[in-house]
Write a protein that holds these residues in place. Structure first.
Motif, PDB file in Angstrom:
ATOM      1  N   GLN A 106     -15.972 -39.270 -20.980  1.00 35.27           N
ATOM      2  CA  GLN A 106     -16.079 -38.169 -19.992  1.00 35.27           C
ATOM      3  C   GLN A 106     -16.014 -36.968 -20.668  1.00 35.27           C
ATOM      4  N   PHE A 107     -15.177 -37.528 -22.006  1.00 34.76           N
ATOM      5  CA  PHE A 107     -14.781 -36.526 -22.861  1.00 34.76           C
ATOM      6  C   PHE A 107     -15.469 -36.976 -24.022  1.00 34.76           C
ATOM      7  N   THR A 108     -16.385 -36.721 -24.425  1.00 33.33           N
ATOM      8  CA  THR A 108     -17.370 -37.230 -25.540  1.00 33.33           C
ATOM      9  C   THR A 108     -17.671 -35.495 -26.071  1.00 33.33           C
ATOM     10  N   GLY A 109     -18.049 -34.903 -25.001  1.00 32.78           N
ATOM     11  CA  GLY A 109     -18.546 -33.577 -24.944  1.00 32.78           C
ATOM     12  C   GLY A 109     -17.361 -32.474 -25.686  1.00 32.78           C
ATOM     13  N   SER A 110     -16.580 -33.194 -25.229  1.00 36.92           N
ATOM     14  CA  SER A 110     -14.547 -31.761 -25.134  1.00 36.92           C
ATOM     15  C   SER A 110     -14.022 -32.546 -26.527  1.00 36.92           C
ATOM     16  N   SER A 111     -14.269 -34.052 -26.889  1.00 37.55           N
ATOM     17  CA  SER A 111     -14.432 -34.202 -27.959  1.00 37.55           C
ATOM     18  C   SER A 111     -14.461 -33.336 -29.230  1.00 37.55           C
ATOM     19  N   LYS A 112     -15.608 -33.462 -29.677  1.00 32.59           N
ATOM     20  CA  LYS A 112     -16.895 -32.645 -30.183  1.00 32.59           C
ATOM     21  C   LYS A 112     -16.235 -31.577 -30.958  1.00 32.59           C
ATOM     22  N   ALA A 113     -16.346 -30.611 -29.651  1.00 33.57           N
ATOM     23  CA  ALA A 113     -16.004 -28.710 -29.047  1.00 33.57           C
ATOM     24  C   ALA A 113     -14.146 -29.204 -29.858  1.00 33.57           C
ATOM     25  N   TYR A 114     -13.401 -29.724 -29.378  1.00 31.76           N
ATOM     26  CA  TYR A 114     -12.267 -30.026 -30.504  1.00 31.76           C
ATOM     27  C   TYR A 114     -11.716 -30.509 -31.338  1.00 31.76           C
ATOM     28  N   ALA A 115     -12.465 -31.721 -31.933  1.00 29.59           N
ATOM     29  CA  ALA A 115     -12.508 -31.946 -33.386  1.00 29.59           C
ATOM     30  C   ALA A 115     -13.217 -30.418 -34.241  1.00 29.59           C
ATOM     31  N   SER A 116     -14.538 -30.143 -33.526  1.00 28.23           N
ATOM     32  CA  SER A 116     -14.905 -28.389 -34.192  1.00 28.23           C
ATOM     33  C   SER A 116     -13.804 -27.203 -34.193  1.00 28.23           C
ATOM     34  N   THR A 117     -13.265 -26.869 -33.147  1.00 27.83           N
ATOM     35  CA  THR A 117     -12.123 -26.551 -33.253  1.00 27.83           C
ATOM     36  C   THR A 117     -10.848 -26.309 -34.246  1.00 27.83           C
ATOM     37  N   LEU A 118     -10.691 -27.422 -34.439  1.00 24.59           N
ATOM     38  CA  LEU A 118     -10.127 -28.802 -35.575  1.00 24.59           C
ATOM     39  C   LEU A 118     -10.195 -28.303 -36.906  1.00 24.59           C
ATOM     40  N   ILE A 119     -10.946 -27.918 -37.233  1.00 18.88           N
ATOM     41  CA  ILE A 119     -12.379 -27.972 -38.741  1.00 18.88           C
ATOM     42  C   ILE A 119     -11.737 -26.099 -39.208  1.00 18.88           C
ATOM     43  N   LYS A 120     -12.327 -25.288 -38.214  1.00 11.55           N
ATOM     44  CA  LYS A 120     -12.428 -23.974 -38.394  1.00 11.55           C
ATOM     45  C   LYS A 120     -10.548 -23.552 -38.399  1.00 11.55           C
ATOM     46  N   LYS A 121     -10.124 -23.880 -37.797  1.00  8.42           N
ATOM     47  CA  LYS A 121      -8.711 -23.867 -38.073  1.00  8.42           C
ATOM     48  C   LYS A 121      -7.935 -24.310 -39.255  1.00  8.42           C
ATOM     49  N   LEU A 122      -8.522 -24.906 -39.594  1.00  8.83           N
ATOM     50  CA  LEU A 122      -8.149 -26.491 -41.164  1.00  8.83           C
ATOM     51  C   LEU A 122      -8.502 -24.905 -42.368  1.00  8.83           C
ATOM     52  N   VAL A 123      -9.684 -24.638 -42.239  1.00 10.13           N
ATOM     53  CA  VAL A 123     -10.767 -23.727 -42.946  1.00 10.13           C
ATOM     54  C   VAL A 123     -10.839 -22.444 -42.865  1.00 10.13           C
ATOM     55  N   ASN A 124     -10.042 -21.470 -41.668  1.00  3.83           N
ATOM     56  CA  ASN A 124      -9.527 -20.693 -42.212  1.00  3.83           C
ATOM     57  C   ASN A 124      -8.174 -20.037 -42.133  1.00  3.83           C
ATOM     58  N   GLU A 125      -6.703 -21.197 -41.570  1.00  2.00           N
ATOM     59  CA  GLU A 125      -5.466 -21.397 -41.925  1.00  2.00           C
ATOM     60  C   GLU A 125      -5.022 -20.571 -43.384  1.00  2.00           C
ATOM     61  N   LYS A 126      -4.332 -19.911 -43.011  1.00  2.00           N
ATOM     62  CA  LYS A 126      -3.634 -18.492 -44.142  1.00  2.00           C
ATOM     63  C   LYS A 126      -2.166 -18.991 -44.130  1.00  2.00           C
ATOM     64  N   TYR A 127      -1.472 -18.495 -45.711  1.00  2.00           N
ATOM     65  CA  TYR A 127       0.233 -19.659 -45.777  1.00  2.00           C
ATOM     66  C   TYR A 127       0.271 -17.092 -45.869  1.00  2.00           C
ATOM     67  N   ILE A 128       1.685 -17.097 -44.380  1.00  2.00           N
ATOM     68  CA  ILE A 128       1.825 -15.686 -44.746  1.00  2.00           C
ATOM     69  C   ILE A 128       3.578 -15.437 -44.519  1.00  2.00           C
ATOM     70  N   GLY A 129       3.741 -16.544 -45.198  1.00  2.00           N
ATOM     71  CA  GLY A 129       5.008 -16.789 -45.373  1.00  2.00           C
ATOM     72  C   GLY A 129       5.818 -18.556 -44.571  1.00  2.00           C
ATOM     73  N   ALA A 130       7.593 -17.513 -44.055  1.00  2.00           N
ATOM     74  CA  ALA A 130       8.007 -18.559 -43.168  1.00  2.00           C
ATOM     75  C   ALA A 130       8.211 -19.941 -43.303  1.00  2.00           C
ATOM     76  N   GLY A 131       7.883 -20.263 -44.694  1.00  2.00           N
ATOM     77  CA  GLY A 131       8.481 -21.694 -45.339  1.00  2.00           C
ATOM     78  C   GLY A 131       7.056 -22.646 -45.531  1.00  2.00           C
ATOM     79  N   ILE A 132       6.759 -22.603 -46.529  1.00  2.00           N
ATOM     80  CA  ILE A 132       5.466 -22.964 -47.248  1.00  2.00           C
ATOM     81  C   ILE A 132       5.618 -24.911 -46.374  1.00  2.00           C
ATOM     82  N   ARG A 133       7.021 -25.339 -46.428  1.00  2.00           N
ATOM     83  CA  ARG A 133       6.901 -27.112 -46.339  1.00  2.00           C
ATOM     84  C   ARG A 133       5.997 -26.612 -45.078  1.00  2.00           C
TER      85      ARG A 133
END
Length: 259
Positions: A106-133
């Protein structure tokens, strides 16, 4: 309902801690068949096999009772942790593992959408301070959520994504990494980035903070814009208000003083 893999992980943890996950980790036991006497088998030999079968059957009955109890509790926990609309759309199954497979479908479609969201988040993530670790660990944790969906990223690719998220102050640091033959894993990347961050704080932090502090003070001490001042030579400013006269130019005060 949250992502299936996260929900499934929490479910398995809860069942394992309560020692009720047997139905998820072990298949249902197969009932042993009754012994059949072979041709020309002696009574002693058959009696021995019947005794052995009785022991096997007793072991099966105990194991099956334990498995059935686990299966029943697993189904209760699974259904209880699901939202009503999702639970109502899934047919009833008597085996917990089969029920979970239906939930996953039942969650096959939603999992694909979730994976797309994670990938976009990784690509657009930017470090703005508060600890690089913390920044690197956050991106690493996001990437790890792709693994259960067979979309895991290699460490080398993740390292380059993290480098791409760093500000321009780290450009020389990234260039030096690209020029060397060795490749870093996440642990090595964290160690080296933390070291570079400390170096940048020493070389740039004081001057940058000084400039920011001065701007902050100047902003706080700034005086509000003053109203425009009249020319001191203006008669109305230096001598007070002009004498009031009537429409004919007659001033009663002057007239009374001359009388």
């Amino acid at each position: 309902m949250e992502d299936y893999n996260i929900w499934r992980e929490k479910l398995e943890i809860a069942l394992a801690l309560s020692d009720n996950d047997l139905a998820l980790t072990s298949p249902c036991l197969t009932q042993p068949g009754d012994p059949v006497r072979a041709e020309n088998e002696t009574d002693v030999a058959f009696a021995t096999r019947e005794h052995d079968h009785a022991m096997i059957r007793m072991k099966y009955d105990l194991g099956r009772a334990k498995w059935d109890s686990s299966n029943r509790k697993c189904l209760m926990v699974i259904k209880g942790s699901m939202e009503d609309p999702i639970r109502g759309s899934i047919l009833e199954y008597t085996i917990a593992t089969e029920y979970l497979k239906k939930v996953e479908s039942q969650f096959t479609g939603s999992s694909k959408a979730y994976a797309s969201t994670l990938i976009k988040k990784l690509v657009n993530e930017k470090y703005i301070g508060a600890g690089i670790r913390e920044h690197i660990l956050k991106m690493s944790n996001t990437a790890s959520k792709l693994k259960p969906m067979d979309m895991g990223l290699k460490d080398e690719f993740l390292v380059h994504l993290i480098f791409a998220s760093l500000p321009k102050e780290y450009e020389t640091f990234v260039v030096n990494y690209n020029l060397q033959p060795n490749k870093w894993d996440i642990e090595k990347l964290i160690a080296m980035c933390v070291q570079e961050e400390e170096r940048l704080k020493i070389s740039l932090g004081d001057s940058v903070n000084h400039v920011k502090e001065n701007k902050r003070k100047n902003f706080k001490n700034a005086k509000p814009q003053e109203k425009p001042q009249w020319d001191s030579s203006s008669p109305s400013k230096s001598q007070g208000k002009a004498p009031q006269t009537d429409c004919w130019g007659y001033n009663p005060a002057v007239s009374q003083g001359t009388d």
